[in-house]
Motif scaffolding. Sequence first.
Motif, PDB file in Angstrom:
ATOM      1  N   VAL A  23      28.445  -3.173 -49.335  1.00 19.20           N
ATOM      2  CA  VAL A  23      28.116  -3.392 -47.923  1.00 19.20           C
ATOM      3  C   VAL A  23      28.529  -2.150 -47.149  1.00 19.20           C
ATOM      4  CG1 VAL A  23      28.561  -4.829 -45.901  1.00 19.20           C
ATOM      5  CG2 VAL A  23      28.420  -5.890 -48.175  1.00 19.20           C
ATOM      6  N   GLU A  24      27.543  -1.439 -46.585  1.00 16.52           N
ATOM      7  CA  GLU A  24      27.817  -0.186 -45.881  1.00 16.52           C
ATOM      8  C   GLU A  24      28.319  -0.459 -44.468  1.00 16.52           C
ATOM      9  OE1 GLU A  24      27.582   2.573 -47.478  1.00 16.52           O
ATOM     10  OE2 GLU A  24      26.391   1.972 -49.219  1.00 16.52           O
ATOM     11  N   GLY A  25      29.040   0.536 -43.932  1.00 14.36           N
ATOM     12  CA  GLY A  25      29.426   0.470 -42.521  1.00 14.36           C
ATOM     13  C   GLY A  25      30.674  -0.323 -42.245  1.00 14.36           C
ATOM     14  N   SER A  26      31.458  -0.618 -43.278  1.00 11.82           N
ATOM     15  CA  SER A  26      32.697  -1.367 -43.088  1.00 11.82           C
ATOM     16  C   SER A  26      33.716  -0.846 -44.088  1.00 11.82           C
ATOM     17  CB  SER A  26      32.440  -2.859 -43.320  1.00 11.82           C
ATOM     18  OG  SER A  26      33.661  -3.575 -43.300  1.00 11.82           O
ATOM     19  N   PRO A 101      31.893  -7.415 -41.548  1.00  9.42           N
ATOM     20  CA  PRO A 101      30.530  -7.305 -41.028  1.00  9.42           C
ATOM     21  C   PRO A 101      29.739  -8.603 -41.203  1.00  9.42           C
ATOM     22  CG  PRO A 101      30.638  -6.375 -43.219  1.00  9.42           C
ATOM     23  CD  PRO A 101      32.045  -6.801 -42.866  1.00  9.42           C
ATOM     24  N   ARG A 102      28.536  -8.631 -40.632  1.00  6.52           N
ATOM     25  CA  ARG A 102      27.657  -9.789 -40.810  1.00  6.52           C
ATOM     26  C   ARG A 102      27.160  -9.824 -42.257  1.00  6.52           C
ATOM     27  NH1 ARG A 102      22.916  -9.854 -38.453  1.00  6.52           N
ATOM     28  NH2 ARG A 102      22.775 -12.120 -38.632  1.00  6.52           N
ATOM     29  N   LEU A 103      27.228 -10.992 -42.869  1.00  7.17           N
ATOM     30  CA  LEU A 103      26.789 -11.106 -44.263  1.00  7.17           C
ATOM     31  C   LEU A 103      25.325 -11.487 -44.404  1.00  7.17           C
ATOM     32  CD1 LEU A 103      29.551 -12.679 -46.483  1.00  7.17           C
ATOM     33  CD2 LEU A 103      29.037 -10.303 -45.957  1.00  7.17           C
ATOM     34  N   ALA A 104      24.740 -11.992 -43.331  1.00  6.42           N
ATOM     35  CA  ALA A 104      23.360 -12.506 -43.433  1.00  6.42           C
ATOM     36  C   ALA A 104      22.397 -11.516 -44.102  1.00  6.42           C
ATOM     37  CB  ALA A 104      22.849 -12.933 -42.057  1.00  6.42           C
ATOM     38  N   PRO A 105      22.451 -10.206 -43.737  1.00  8.81           N
ATOM     39  CA  PRO A 105      21.488  -9.283 -44.360  1.00  8.81           C
ATOM     40  C   PRO A 105      21.714  -9.090 -45.860  1.00  8.81           C
ATOM     41  CG  PRO A 105      22.504  -8.306 -42.394  1.00  8.81           C
ATOM     42  CD  PRO A 105      23.284  -9.546 -42.718  1.00  8.81           C
ATOM     43  N   HIS A 106      22.886  -9.473 -46.355  1.00  9.87           N
ATOM     44  CA  HIS A 106      23.237  -9.220 -47.766  1.00  9.87           C
ATOM     45  C   HIS A 106      23.256 -10.487 -48.605  1.00  9.87           C
ATOM     46  CE1 HIS A 106      24.444  -5.302 -46.293  1.00  9.87           C
ATOM     47  NE2 HIS A 106      25.176  -5.907 -45.386  1.00  9.87           N
ATOM     48  N   ARG A 107      23.068 -11.623 -47.939  1.00  6.44           N
ATOM     49  CA  ARG A 107      23.308 -12.889 -48.624  1.00  6.44           C
ATOM     50  C   ARG A 107      22.386 -13.099 -49.829  1.00  6.44           C
ATOM     51  NH1 ARG A 107      23.805 -18.192 -45.044  1.00  6.44           N
ATOM     52  NH2 ARG A 107      21.575 -18.334 -45.365  1.00  6.44           N
TER      53      ARG A 107
END
Length: 152
Positions: A23-26, A101-107
């Motif tokens: 997960v990028e950006g975190s 971060p938000r997980l929705a895009p990676h779920r």
Amino acid sequence: MGFDVHPFSDDPERPLVLGGVRVEGSPGLVGHSDADVVAHAVADALLGAAGQGDLGSHFPDTDPAWAGSDSLVLLGRVVEVVAIAGWRPVNVDCSVVLEAPRLAPHRAAMQDRLGAEVGAPVTVKATRAEGLGALGRGEGVACWAVALLERG
Ligand SMILES: [Zn+2]
């Protein structure tokens, strides 16, 4: 039933890996392996359901062999332990607690990678701690997982 929690690292170079997905950006999480808190909770749930102890007893964090290791590899080993004990995963459900971060895009990717390793559907849900406690202050990520097994 499996549970795991890891604090965020101060090292900006450390990657964040959740459910086998970068997960990028975190910032990443502190831990002996890649600190994939979701994979660890899933592995712990599978071991517990099969009566095979916990992740720490199979992969001690004092063992340099597992330093920085890919937790999906550990999860694959756990699935083997479960199979040898005579069980087969039916499904696993996870609840990840984190502020960001938000997980929705990676779920979907997380579910695919975990499911491929487990050999059964793995669902990943995410929720926030609504500002309460260390998780609410965004100091780390926790994950609960529940595994259903059948006789293999
Ligand atoms: Zn862990």
